[in-house]
Scaffold this motif. Structure first.
Motif, mmCIF file in Angstrom:
data_model
loop_
_atom_site.group_PDB
_atom_site.id
_atom_site.type_symbol
_atom_site.label_atom_id
_atom_site.label_comp_id
_atom_site.label_asym_id
_atom_site.label_seq_id
_atom_site.Cartn_x
_atom_site.Cartn_y
_atom_site.Cartn_z
ATOM 1 N N ALA A 111 0.831 -1.244 -0.030
ATOM 2 C CA ALA A 111 0.070 -0.047 0.042
ATOM 3 C C ALA A 111 0.635 1.435 -0.025
ATOM 4 C CB ALA A 111 -1.097 -0.014 1.044
ATOM 5 N N PRO A 112 1.899 1.525 0.835
ATOM 6 C CA PRO A 112 2.612 2.798 0.936
ATOM 7 C C PRO A 112 3.427 2.946 -0.638
ATOM 8 C CG PRO A 112 3.209 1.453 2.787
ATOM 9 C CD PRO A 112 2.498 0.504 1.954
ATOM 10 N N TYR B 280 -4.389 2.603 6.625
ATOM 11 C CA TYR B 280 -5.327 2.470 5.645
ATOM 12 C C TYR B 280 -6.635 1.985 6.111
ATOM 13 C CZ TYR B 280 -1.196 3.264 2.629
ATOM 14 O OH TYR B 280 -0.046 3.804 1.975
ATOM 15 N N THR C 46 0.532 4.418 -2.730
ATOM 16 C CA THR C 46 0.361 5.790 -2.371
ATOM 17 C C THR C 46 1.382 6.725 -2.680
ATOM 18 O OG1 THR C 46 -0.759 4.941 -0.171
ATOM 19 C CG2 THR C 46 -0.022 7.172 -0.384
ATOM 20 N N GLN D 63 -5.014 6.089 -4.398
ATOM 21 C CA GLN D 63 -5.617 6.198 -3.153
ATOM 22 C C GLN D 63 -6.196 4.845 -2.839
ATOM 23 O OE1 GLN D 63 -9.305 8.628 -3.829
ATOM 24 N NE2 GLN D 63 -8.326 9.854 -5.210
ATOM 25 N N VAL D 64 -5.559 4.179 -1.500
ATOM 26 C CA VAL D 64 -5.745 2.753 -1.166
ATOM 27 C C VAL D 64 -6.624 2.453 -0.160
ATOM 28 C CG1 VAL D 64 -4.302 0.744 -0.496
ATOM 29 C CG2 VAL D 64 -3.425 2.676 -2.093
#
Length: 316
Positions: free
Chosen positions: A162-163, A185, A166, A171-172
């Protein structure tokens, strides 16, 4: 003296407390008679028939350590319910996150189309030159900048992935069995996710193979995605209704997909998945590199020797 059996599919050198010894076994052969009193079996790359054979023959077994993130093969092998099972959760976070990011970017930048054009020696103006601005009408999914990414199965791999998404402007959000916040998140349940799917550009599947996840990505889920969306699976092939996915791609209800896993592996030569131009396939290549296996084994062997709880327990 506790005997720990180590597979020959990977070089392992865990720290051992006094009173513990190891022996390396060939995963493609029956466990030798002199080692069948082993209390611990480490599994990595074991054929299913040999795992089932080990379950029948290792009568003193107390613990199986799988180095796979999803220990479904071990759980299906038929080990006695009293045998503890631990997984390789966390060992594959980096490699799988990298591979997932590569697949998502390949779909966004239409790299499979570029490879095919290159094989035809065709300089495609559709792939290069002036392009719609990401997010504008008609652009479809062409960039992670501003893209809405939904990760189904938000565990440690997703927390690593996720990072990176991002950082590239996505947009996660995640889907898990319980809603809340994970690794910073937002995470929703599967029922709540149905309202998010129509606004999703990328759906990523990192689900394990369980009875609850079998074909959970079905025609109903795929129909809720917008036509410009793409689907990526680095979890397990059993979590997807492949027939529904084929029809969605053939009918243009889904712009593209990338699969690292399939319901049957190796993928049969007559599978319709091979013939889909908007599908990118990799041969279960995302994992295969258990980073930090010695540390996990050292910690768990020491805990087992002391009679303490083990890391990554799947079955106690």
């Amino acid at each position: 003296m506790t005997l720990v059996l180590l597979p020959d599919t990977i070089t392992l050198d865990p720290r051992l407390p006094d009173g513990v010894r190891t022996a390396q076994y060939d995963v493609h052969q029956p466990i030798p008679e002199q080692w069948r009193d082993a209390e611990v079996l480490v599994a990595w790359g074991n054929p299913t028939d040999r795992l089932a054979e080990a379950a029948r023959n290792l009568h003193g077994l107390r613990w199986v350590q799988s180095l796979a993130a999803g220990p479904d093969a071990v759980l299906a092998a038929g080990f006695d319910p009293q045998v503890q099972v631990t997984s390789g959760r966390g060992l594959h976070d980096g490699p799988v996150a990298e591979h997932t990011l590569a697949l998502v970017l390949a779909l966004a930048r239409r790299l499979p189309d570029a490879v095919r054009a290159g094989q035809r020696r065709q300089w495609s103006t559709d792939l290069g030159g002036l392009q719609p601005i990401p997010g504008s009408d008609g652009a479809g999914f062409t960039s992670l900048c501003g893209a809405r990414v939904l990760i189904w199965g938000f565990g440690s791999i997703a927390a690593r992935l996720a990072p990176a998404l991002t950082l590239l402007g996505a947009q996660v959000a995640g889907i898990a069995s319980t809603a809340g916040e994970r690794a910073g998140y937002p995470v929703v349940t599967a029922a709540e996710a149905m309202d998010l799917l129509p606004r999703t550009d990328v759906l990523i599947d990192i689900l394990p193979a369980t009875a609850a996840t079998r074909r959970i990505i079905d025609d109903g889920v795929l129909r809720r995605l917008p036509a410009h969306a793409v689907f990526v699976n680095v979890g397990r092939g059993s979590t997807v209704d492949e027939g529904a996915l084929v029809h969605a791609l053939q009918d243009g209800r889904l712009a593209g997909a990338a699969l690292d896993v399939t319901a049957v592996e190796p993928l049969p030569a007559d599978s319709p998945l091979w013939d889909l131009p908007n599908l990118l396939l990799t041969p279960h290549a995302a994992g295969g590199r258990p980073v930090g296996a010695d540390t996990l084994l050292s910690d768990n062997i020491a805990a087992f020797h002391r009679g303490e709880p083990l890391r990554n327990q799947v079955r106690r």
